[in-house]
Design an enzyme around this catalytic site. Structure first.
Site, PDB file in Angstrom:
ATOM      1  N   ASN A   9       0.870  -1.185   0.000  1.00  0.00           N
ATOM      2  CA  ASN A   9       0.000   0.000   0.000  1.00  0.00           C
ATOM      3  C   ASN A   9       0.900   1.226   0.000  1.00  0.00           C
ATOM      4  OD1 ASN A   9      -1.804   2.050   0.505  1.00  0.00           O
ATOM      5  ND2 ASN A   9      -2.321   1.399   2.581  1.00  0.00           N
ATOM      6  N   LYS A  11       0.088   4.278  -0.337  1.00  0.00           N
ATOM      7  CA  LYS A  11      -0.580   5.464   0.238  1.00  0.00           C
ATOM      8  C   LYS A  11      -0.374   6.689  -0.674  1.00  0.00           C
ATOM      9  CE  LYS A  11      -0.142   3.348   4.723  1.00  0.00           C
ATOM     10  NZ  LYS A  11      -0.167   3.478   6.167  1.00  0.00           N
ATOM     11  N   HIS A  94      -9.605   0.647   4.931  1.00  0.00           N
ATOM     12  CA  HIS A  94      -8.307   0.820   5.594  1.00  0.00           C
ATOM     13  C   HIS A  94      -8.522   1.735   6.805  1.00  0.00           C
ATOM     14  CE1 HIS A  94      -4.251   2.219   6.425  1.00  0.00           C
ATOM     15  NE2 HIS A  94      -3.823   1.143   5.804  1.00  0.00           N
ATOM     16  N   GLU A  96      -7.009   4.188   7.951  1.00  0.00           N
ATOM     17  CA  GLU A  96      -6.877   5.628   7.680  1.00  0.00           C
ATOM     18  C   GLU A  96      -8.147   6.162   7.021  1.00  0.00           C
ATOM     19  OE1 GLU A  96      -3.106   5.427   5.645  1.00  0.00           O
ATOM     20  OE2 GLU A  96      -2.155   4.857   7.534  1.00  0.00           O
ATOM     21  N   GLU A 164      -5.186  -5.432  10.649  1.00  0.00           N
ATOM     22  CA  GLU A 164      -4.181  -4.391  10.873  1.00  0.00           C
ATOM     23  C   GLU A 164      -4.489  -3.669  12.180  1.00  0.00           C
ATOM     24  OE1 GLU A 164      -2.264  -2.971   7.041  1.00  0.00           O
ATOM     25  OE2 GLU A 164      -4.218  -2.026   7.067  1.00  0.00           O
ATOM     26  N   GLY A 170       2.312   2.065  10.824  1.00  0.00           N
ATOM     27  CA  GLY A 170       3.212   3.206  10.668  1.00  0.00           C
ATOM     28  C   GLY A 170       3.868   3.644  11.965  1.00  0.00           C
ATOM     29  N   SER A 202       3.469  -2.343  10.388  1.00  0.00           N
ATOM     30  CA  SER A 202       4.928  -2.277  10.556  1.00  0.00           C
ATOM     31  C   SER A 202       5.629  -3.600  10.238  1.00  0.00           C
ATOM     32  CB  SER A 202       5.293  -1.776  11.961  1.00  0.00           C
ATOM     33  OG  SER A 202       4.768  -0.474  12.163  1.00  0.00           O
TER      34      SER A 202
HETATM   35  C1  PEP Z   1      -0.821  -0.046   6.209  1.00  0.00           C
HETATM   36  O1  PEP Z   1      -1.072   1.140   6.283  1.00  0.00           O
HETATM   37  O2  PEP Z   1      -1.611  -0.812   5.619  1.00  0.00           O
HETATM   38  C2  PEP Z   1       0.389  -0.524   6.860  1.00  0.00           C
HETATM   39  C3  PEP Z   1       0.435  -1.783   7.190  1.00  0.00           C
HETATM   40  O3  PEP Z   1       1.386   0.391   7.079  1.00  0.00           O
HETATM   41  P1  PEP Z   1       2.844   0.102   7.739  1.00  0.00           P
HETATM   42  O4  PEP Z   1       3.358  -1.182   7.137  1.00  0.00           O
HETATM   43  O5  PEP Z   1       3.659   1.292   7.364  1.00  0.00           O
HETATM   44  O6  PEP Z   1       2.603  -0.024   9.212  1.00  0.00           O
END
Ligand code: PEP
Length: 240
Positions: A9, A11, A94, A96, A164, A170, A202
């Site tokens: 992703n 973003k 997601h 966000e 997630e 992040g 992460s």
């Molecule tokens: C995400 O936003 O889907 C995600 C997993 O981000 P990160 O790997 O940066 O934590």
């Protein structure tokens, strides 16, 4: 048998030029035959990225879609518009999108429905916040988010689930493999044995192997580490 799947992703990162380079580098990576791979570039870069990954094993995804088929929805993009561009996967809900753009469980379910109707593979993102985990509400939150789509026809295994934990996205904090496996096992009871369930939060080349070794973790949804082709390829190749 569930195929391992890793999705990047990107973003709202990069420029047209840098995302073309990133797509080229991912497509040129030595990726295991075992793993299904896709990238989700910013919407405006989808066609340029599609050009770079055409004919390779790297699939195309997007980070969201509209729940509506067409009409007066300024700024939105429909599921059919995505299929026309060669998109296969679409992230739905997601964290966000839920936190920053107010997407509700109902709206996310409508997006999953629109994606399925257009022949796309929705990736339903679920996860608890830090406060919800501290309050012991993790499984209740996940169940509520998944139940919102369970009434749809034939939703699983056609839909991928991405677990997630919001506190791990992040932040550099990752759920331990055992913490993640416990939630994946719970999700499995809701979505069945054939559904791919990805972990996100992460994930890095250094922790992917341990996470992906767990029985109910079928791959990953990768944010920050997907912006570097070498790291992303190493994560893809860490699948069982
Ligand atoms: C995400 O936003 O889907 C995600 C997993 O981000 P990160 O790997 O940066 O934590």
């Amino acid at each position: 048998m569930r195929a391992p799947l890793v999705i990047g992703n990107w973003k709202m990162n990069g420029s047209l030029a840098s995302n073309i380079e990133l797509a080229k580098a991912v497509a040129a990576s030595n990726l295991s035959d075992n793993v299904q791979v896709a990238v989700c570039p910013p919407m405006l870069h989808v066609s340029a990225v599609a050009e770079q990954i055409k004919g390779t094993k790297v699939g195309l995804g997007t980070q969201t879609l509209s729940e509506h088929d067409n009409g007066a929805y300024t700024g939105e993009i429909s599921a059919n518009m995505l299929t026309e561009m060669g998109v296969s996967y679409v992230l739905c809900g997601h964290s966000e999108r839920r936190a920053l753009f107010g997407e509700t469980d109902k709206q996310v379910a409508d997006k999953v429905k629109a994606a399925l109707a257009a022949g796309l593979t929705p990736v339903l993102c679920v996860g608890e916040t830090d406060a919800e985990r501290e309050a012991g509400e993790t499984l209740a939150v996940i169940e509520r988010q998944i139940r919102a789509v369970l009434d749809l026809q034939d939703v699983f295994p056609a839909t991928v689930v991405a677990y997630e934990p919001v506190w791990a996205i992040g932040t550099g904090k990752t759920a331990t493999a055992e913490q993640a496996q416990a939630v994946h096992l719970f999700i499995r009871t809701l979505v069945g044995s054939e559904t791919q369930i990805l972990y996100g939060g992460s994930v890095k080349a250094t922790n992917a192997g341990e996470l992906f070794a767990m029985a109910d973790i079928d791959g990953g949804l990768i944010g920050g580490a997907a912006l570097d082709a070498t790291s992303f390829a190493a994560i893809c190749n860490a699948v069982r």
